[in-house]
Design an enzyme around this catalytic site. Structure first.
Site, short mmCIF file in Angstrom:
data_model
loop_
_atom_site.label_atom_id
_atom_site.label_comp_id
_atom_site.label_asym_id
_atom_site.label_seq_id
_atom_site.Cartn_x
_atom_site.Cartn_y
_atom_site.Cartn_z
N ASP A 286 0.83 -1.21 0.00
CA ASP A 286 0.00 0.00 0.00
C ASP A 286 0.87 1.26 0.00
O ASP A 286 2.04 1.23 0.34
CB ASP A 286 -0.95 0.01 1.22
CG ASP A 286 -0.22 -0.06 2.55
OD1 ASP A 286 0.72 -0.87 2.68
OD2 ASP A 286 -0.56 0.73 3.46
N GLU B 42 0.01 -1.13 5.67
CA GLU B 42 1.06 -0.62 6.57
C GLU B 42 0.83 0.85 6.90
O GLU B 42 1.10 1.28 8.01
CB GLU B 42 2.44 -0.82 5.91
CG GLU B 42 3.60 -0.61 6.87
CD GLU B 42 4.03 0.84 7.03
OE1 GLU B 42 4.63 1.17 8.07
OE2 GLU B 42 3.75 1.68 6.14
N ASP C 19 12.19 -0.38 5.13
CA ASP C 19 11.13 0.63 5.01
C ASP C 19 11.55 1.97 5.61
O ASP C 19 10.72 2.87 5.75
CB ASP C 19 9.85 0.11 5.69
CG ASP C 19 8.63 0.93 5.31
OD1 ASP C 19 8.64 1.57 4.23
OD2 ASP C 19 7.67 0.95 6.09
ZN LIG Z 1 6.57 2.48 4.29
#
Ligand SMILES: [Zn+2]
Length: 407
Positions: free
Chosen positions: A96, A160, A189
């Site tokens: 996402d 997320e 991330d």
């Molecule tokens: Zn992220």
């Protein structure tokens, strides 16, 4: 077969990798909170690429969600067996994205990714497309050359950006058997443009609301009023001082290395200047070192509030607005941190060091369950920004780091 052959194979695949990243990022994957239809369409393209790699095991752990047209938020776990099957290197990425925000700030359509001067631009190319593409192409390069030294797992999850309830949290609740404490779990991330920052710990988050109740009156008659703004002003100064003087612990893993206690939000009181307000509400946002006991912080806040209430003849209410306790940090000497630092050294020639951060990351869902996860990526820190971009050099470099950890 040596790492050089894997790295050479990744170089051959570079254009294909960039094309793939551009392709997946042309499909918006917004959660329903962001007025989106979820991740399914983008997921299908990502899944197809993973299936083409021939994983030894594939599990779909879709979370039901009737707010999206398919009724499902997709999550994928794919495992490739290595020579040593006792441990798995997991790489977790999220499908996402966040909305583009103000479109005027974008030089191009955020969902028509394009390459310019060695960068790929588009919403989601860095957060978290870079990780999806780099991990998939690392698996491919290793599979086509020397094969996996240990099991390699790709975890591709939804939701997320809006809390992971339909993403990693759901996956770990439904399939706790897929992850083991001896595994190496990497979450690419967050990071910096040097690639020397490995996140292993988080601070506690405590947000507190103070409501001060006085008595409203005309501004010319303070004798008939209890001025809530005066009381709350003293309250903010006093809470600020007492907390800073009490919680002086330092932890060099974190930047800043201390607990922080910030007054943030102040709700509007009276609309006009000639009225003494009778109610004021302020909030503190506190990022507290994991070794500090949160209930001590709350107790102290209540003590200060009671003192202010007494001094000004006002009522003061102290309420927790949000409280997230930091899980046990990932040990700085854990297998994932050591393997990662070694791979980063070899690929980028920098010494990556463990750090803690003030915010919560998706890795905390692993840590909460006693699974050691490290957050690392070499990236431009463009997440959620307009004209989000990745450097193609970093994309390939990150794939090399992942590949190095796989062999
Ligand atoms: Zn992220």
């Amino acid at each position: 077969m040596s790492f050089h052959e894997v790295a050479a194979r990744l170089d051959d695949l570079k254009d294909e990798c960039v094309d793939f990243l551009a392709r997946i990022c042309s499909i918006p994957a917004l959660g329903p909170e962001n007025d989106g239809t979820g991740e399914m369409e983008k997921y299908k393209v990502v899944k197809e690429a993973v299936v083409a790699l021939g994983p030894d095991r594939i599990e779909e752990v879709h979370a039901p969600d009737d707010r999206v047209p398919d009724g499902l938020r997709p999550n994928l776990l794919a495992v490739f067996n290595g020579r040593d099957t006792s441990r798995t290197l997991w790489i977790l990425s999220h499908i996402d994205v966040v909305p583009p925000g103000e479109l005027k700030l974008w030089e191009h359509d955020p969902f028509q990714p394009h390459v310019q001067n060695g960068f790929l631009y588009g919403r989601g190319v860095e957060d978290n497309g870079q990780a999806i593409a780099a991990s998939i192409f690392a698996v491919r390069a290793v599979k086509e050359t020397c094969g996996f030294g240990l099991n390699v797992g790709l975890a591709l999850v939804s939701d997320e950006e809006c809390g992971s309830r339909y993403g990693l949290d759901y996956v770990l609740t439904e399939r706790p058997d897929m992850f083991r404490p001896e595994d190496l779990i990497l979450v690419p991330d967050a990071g910096n443009d040097q690639g020397d920052h490995i996140e292993i710990a988080e601070k506690h988050l405590l947000q507190v609301r103070f409501t001060v109740l006085g008595k409203q009156a005309h501004a010319s008659r303070p004798d008939q009023a209890v001025n809530s703004l005066r009381a709350v002003s003293h309250l903010v100064v006093e809470v600020d001082r007492v907390l800073a003087e009490t919680f002086t612990e330092r932890n060099p893993f974190f930047n800043p290395p201390t607990s922080t206690f910030e007054p943030t939000r102040k709700d509007a009181n009276v609309p006009n200047v000639n009225t003494i307000p009778g109610e004021d509400v302020v909030y503190f946002d506190c990022r507290i070192l994991p070794e500090v006991d949160l209930s001590r912080v709350m107790e102290l806040m209540e003590q200060v509030a009671a003192g202010i209430g007494e001094r000004f003849g006002a009522g003061v209410r102290v309420e927790g607005h949000m409280r997230v306790e930091a899980p046990e940090p990932t040990p700085a000497d854990s297998a994932v941190v050591r393997a990662l630092a070694q791979a980063v050294q070899e690929v980028f020639g920098v010494q990556a060091r463990p750090h803690g951060i003030g915010g919560q990351t998706v890795a905390s869902f692993f840590r909460k369950r006693g699974l050691p996860a490290a957050v690392w990526e070499k990236q431009l820190q463009m997440a959620h920004a307009p004209n989000e971009r990745v450097s193609i050099e970093n994309l390939v470099g990150n794939a090399r780091v992942f590949a190095k950890m796989m062999i």
